[in-house]
Each structure stands twice: as C-alpha cells, then as structure tokens.
Design an enzyme around this catalytic site. Structure first.
Site, PDB file in Angstrom:
ATOM      1  N   GLY A  27       0.823  -1.343  -0.009  1.00 29.28           N
ATOM      2  CA  GLY A  27       0.041   0.078   0.035  1.00 29.28           C
ATOM      3  C   GLY A  27       0.739   1.229  -0.168  1.00 29.28           C
ATOM      4  O   GLY A  27       0.158   2.471  -0.034  1.00 29.28           O
ATOM      5  N   ASP A  28       2.043   1.205   0.080  1.00 28.32           N
ATOM      6  CA  ASP A  28       3.082   2.526  -0.100  1.00 28.32           C
ATOM      7  C   ASP A  28       4.249   2.103  -0.917  1.00 28.32           C
ATOM      8  O   ASP A  28       4.178   0.942  -1.638  1.00 28.32           O
ATOM      9  CB  ASP A  28       3.325   2.869   1.357  1.00 28.32           C
ATOM     10  CG  ASP A  28       3.498   4.329   1.598  1.00 28.32           C
ATOM     11  OD1 ASP A  28       3.967   4.904   0.562  1.00 28.32           O
ATOM     12  OD2 ASP A  28       3.055   5.020   2.562  1.00 28.32           O
TER      13      ASP A  28
END
Ligand SMILES: *[C@@H]1O[C@H](CO)[C@@H](O)[C@H](O)[C@H]1NC(C)=O
Ligand SMILES: *[C@@H]1O[C@H](CO)[C@@H](O)[C@H](O)[C@H]1NC(C)=O
Length: 451
Positions: free
Chosen positions: A254-255
């Site tokens: 997610g990053d």
C-alpha cells in the site's frame, strides 16, 4: 544425408552452441547478483521451535517458545551459529528479538504470525535519527521481529511466511486511536552481515523490512504483500545504511515498494548517518505510491544508489525522489535505469516539497542538496504525466540527466507534458520532450559522462 546437408547441420549446430555459449557468458556478465556480499555460514547446530514448546496450531501463543529458543542460541554460542527451524504450521507469537549468528529457517508451509493483541507489544525508544516515532510523538511499538547490534543473521527457508496481521493496526490508524507509532514487521538496527531470502512477508502493520544503521545487508528472492489500501506498508526501507543489495523480489503493497531513507529533519541532521552504496535490481510490483523512492526522510544524506531492471504495473509514481525544506542532507549520484512501467499516474517525480516534519523546531535554512541524478532507459505505457521536477528556489537541483525515456499515454490516458522549475541538467532521446530547463541547459557537459 549428403555431405552438404551434413556440413550445414553441423555448422548450424556449431553456431547454436557458440551462440548459446556467448549468451551464457553475456548473461552472467549482464546479470550481476548480490552473491558474496555477506558470508553465508552453514549451521551445524540445528534446533526446532517445537523443542522449545512451539505449537503450530494457529491458536497457541508461542512467544515463550521463540524467546527461549533464541535465548538458548544467544547463550550457548555454538560454533558456527545455530539454525532455528520452523516446521510447517501456524505459529502465533508476540514480538521477539533475534540474536547474532543465527538462521531463522521457515519450512514450506511454516507461518510465523503476529498476535493481534497490541498489549503484547513493548514500546521502545524512538530512533535517534527521527527524534520521535514516525507517526506518533514519543516511543514506538517494537517491531514484530527485531534485532539490535547483531551480526551474521540469516532469515530464509522454503518461502514460509511472516504474517504481521496488520489489519488491526491499519484500523487503529484509520480511527486515529494509535497511542504510538505502529510496529515494523522486521527491523534490524546497528547490525551487519544480514541475509534475508526466500521468505514471504505479509500484511505488515507498518513498514515491512527496515534495516537502520546497518551495513552489508542482502535481501533477495523475497515476496512482500499487503493490500493496496493498507497505510504505510512500505516494502523495504534501507535507512542510514550502507552496502545494501536488494534483488529478484516481488513487492506489492500500500506504499512505496523500496524507499531509501536517512533520518528526519533536525534529528537526522544531528545524527548524520547517510545511506550509501545501495543496489536495487530486478524488482517487480504494484503500489498506489512509488515504485522506487529516495526519501522523503533524507537528512543524513543519500549517495551512490543504483536502481535497475525494475518492472512496475499499476503504480502511483514510477520513480520518486522526494525531500523537503528542513531536511538538509546531500542526495547525489543516484541512477535509475532500465525501468518499465505500465499504468502510472506519474513516470518520474523529483521534488523538494514532499513529506512532513517531526515538529516545529526544524531549521528552515536546512535546504537539501540534490545533484547528479541520472534517469535512463525508461519505458512506460498508460502514463498520465511523464515527469515533474521541482527543485527549491534557493537550492536548485543540478546535474539532472534524462536519457532514452519514453513515457506514453494510452487510449484513454491523456499524457500531459513535463513540468520543471529550479532545475538544471540535460536530456537526450526523451519523449514526450521534457521542459526547456533541461533541454536548453548549459550543464549538458556535466551529464554526458553518465551515459
Ligand atoms: C529486545 O532487545 C532489546 C535490546 O536490544 C531489549 O531492550 C528488549 O528488552 C528485548 N525485548 C524483548 C521482548 O526481548
Ligand atoms: C521461493 O520464491 C522465490 C521468489 O519467488 C523463488 O525464486 C524460489 O525458487 C522459491 N523457492 C522455493 C524453495 O520454493
């Protein structure tokens, strides 16, 4: 078969042999690896977590078993170190420390699973180069698997899984109920000769793999997975570390997939520990944020970084160099090459206004210096915007060299142009054609050596 056929078959066979020999040597010359960077010690002494009461039923809490097994390794100090074997099964446990001269070996089907009860997580002091927890003031939760001051640590096996069960932590972040900064899945501090390979990392509460103040670290053949909406689940963040080699891995989180860092504003400047001599190669993956990032915490300086042969699919920003006023630090000699991206919001972003500050005491005169950044051999399809390079008015970015970069829009994707300010450098064979600050530059001479 007549003589002529015989000769032509033989010739053909010979040519294939010579060609394949040629390609074999070409391939080995063309595909360097991290092998040999850290010693890989064979462990004669082997123990199993089950010898220490470990139960892989997914329910029993095995914190005592892990701590006892590792205590035994630390205190018996067997010659050549000890291998801790994790058999197939799900071993639920609270966080634990590793020790030197050990191998944590996960069998095929072995899962080391973090307990979801945050009361099991000790709070440890903040990193000196950050001055506070990254997301909350004060201390931070201990990493699930932690090590400080270690050497000769191997985490490997048959692609068993280390599962952070991050869901509860992501929800605390979403609800704003976190008391301290979330735990990393693995953090090694002040350590050297670390090898992490053939392991799957899943659902980290926060960053996945965080080597900080380390040297001689190899991470290869790993898979790192977290949902695209999981907050701050960076894949691998080498931080104030040197001689780090990351290769042949798949990361979808997610990053940022890989982000090289070196401390935060006045704390990072005071600590003064750069990240340098880091290679990142043959990585594939997806992320709503960056594929390969430098920053945004760059206060100790970041030098001699190579990222090459990277394949990105559905990514926010393919290549992202990010820093900020108050960071200080010198970012130089950074090379990105042979990057392919499909479906990206931005191809390349280099910018001096990204990321937050630890507190209001940062020095607004501490301007980062960004120079000698080469981006070459980059191809992209369905890229909404090819590039954005914004230096700082009082600290323009220099020696920014773009070469052989082709970032196209797509059928439904309009490709807007490059945007630049406070930057100088050069560009060759870039489409769409980049901004005039680069194409009309007098600094072209400074660039040409890197091509
Ligand atoms: C882990 O090691 C640190 C020292 O590096 C120590 O302070 C801490 O108590 C240990 N934690 C656990 C849970 O063993
Ligand atoms: C583990 O996964 C890596 C990376 O996907 C792969 O290259 C390797 O062959 C696998 N190893 C085993 C023992 O299955």
């Amino acid at each position: 078969m007549n003589r002529r056929d015989y000769y032509s078959i033989w010739l053909c066979f010979g040519a294939v042999t010579i060609l394949s020999m040629h390609f074999a040597s070409f391939a080995s010359a063309e595909w360097p690896t991290c092998s040999g960077m850290v010693p890989v010690n064979y462990r004669n002494d082997k123990i199993s977590i089950t010898d220490y009461g470990g139960v892989g039923d997914g329910v029993t809490l095995n914190t005592k078993a892990f701590r006892a097994a590792i205590y035994r390794i630390e205190h018996l100090k067997r010659r050549g170190g000890t291998l801790l074997y994790i058999p197939p099964g799900e071993y639920l446990t609270g966080p634990f420390n590793l020790t030197s001269r050990m191998t944590l070996y996960l069998a095929r089907g072995a899962v080391i699973k973090a307990t979801m009860d945050s009361r099991h997580w000790p709070v440890v002091p903040p990193l000196p180069s950050y001055g506070r927890g990254r997301e909350r003031p004060g201390g931070r939760y201990m990493s699930f698997i932690h090590g400080d001051g270690l050497h000769d640590v191997i985490i490997t096996g048959e692609n068993g899984t280390i599962d952070g069960q991050g869901g509860i932590w992501w929800n605390m972040w979403r609800l704003g109920t976190l008391l301290f900064t979330r735990p990393n899945l693995i953090e090694l501090m002040n350590s050297r000769d670390i090898l992490i390979s053939n392991v799957v990392f899943k659902n980290s509460p926060f960053w996945n793999i965080h080597p900080v103040y380390c040297s001689n670290v190899v991470i290869r053949y790993v898979t790192i997975l977290a949902p695209s909406n999981s907050p701050n689940t960076d894949g691998i963040d080498p931080d104030s570390s040197s001689h780090v080699c990351i290769e042949d891995s798949h990361i979808t989180t997610g990053d940022d997939l890989v982000a090289v860092k070196s401390g935060w504003d006045e704390y990072g400047i005071a600590y003064g520990r750069p990240s340098h001599d880091i290679t990142i190669r043959r990585i594939t993956g997806s992320s709503p944020f960056a594929g390969i990032a430098i920053g945004s915490e760059t206060s100790g300086g970041i030098q001699n970084i190579v990222a090459e042969h990277i394949n990105l699919f559905n990514v926010g920003i393919g290549i992202h160099l990010k820093t900020n006023i108050g960071r200080g630090g010198v970012i130089r000699n950074i090379t990105f090459s042979n990057i392919y991206m499909q479906n990206a919001r931005k191809g390349v972003k280099i910018s001096g206004d990204v990321g937050d500050h630890p507190d209001e005491y940062y020095n607004t005169n501490a301007l980062p210096i960004v120079k000698d950044v080469t981006v070459k051999n980059v191809w992209g399809d369905n890229v909404q915007q090819p590039g954005l390079i914004h230096g700082l008015r009082n600290a323009p970015f220099t020696g920014i060299c773009l070469s052989n970069i082709h970032l196209r829009g797509g059928q439904r994707v309009r490709n807007s142009g490059w945007q630049c300010s406070d930057v100088s450098g050069g560009a060759v064979q870039v489409s769409p054609w980049p901004c005039s600050q680069l194409t009309s530059s007098q600094q072209w001479g400074a660039c040409s050596s890197s091509f």
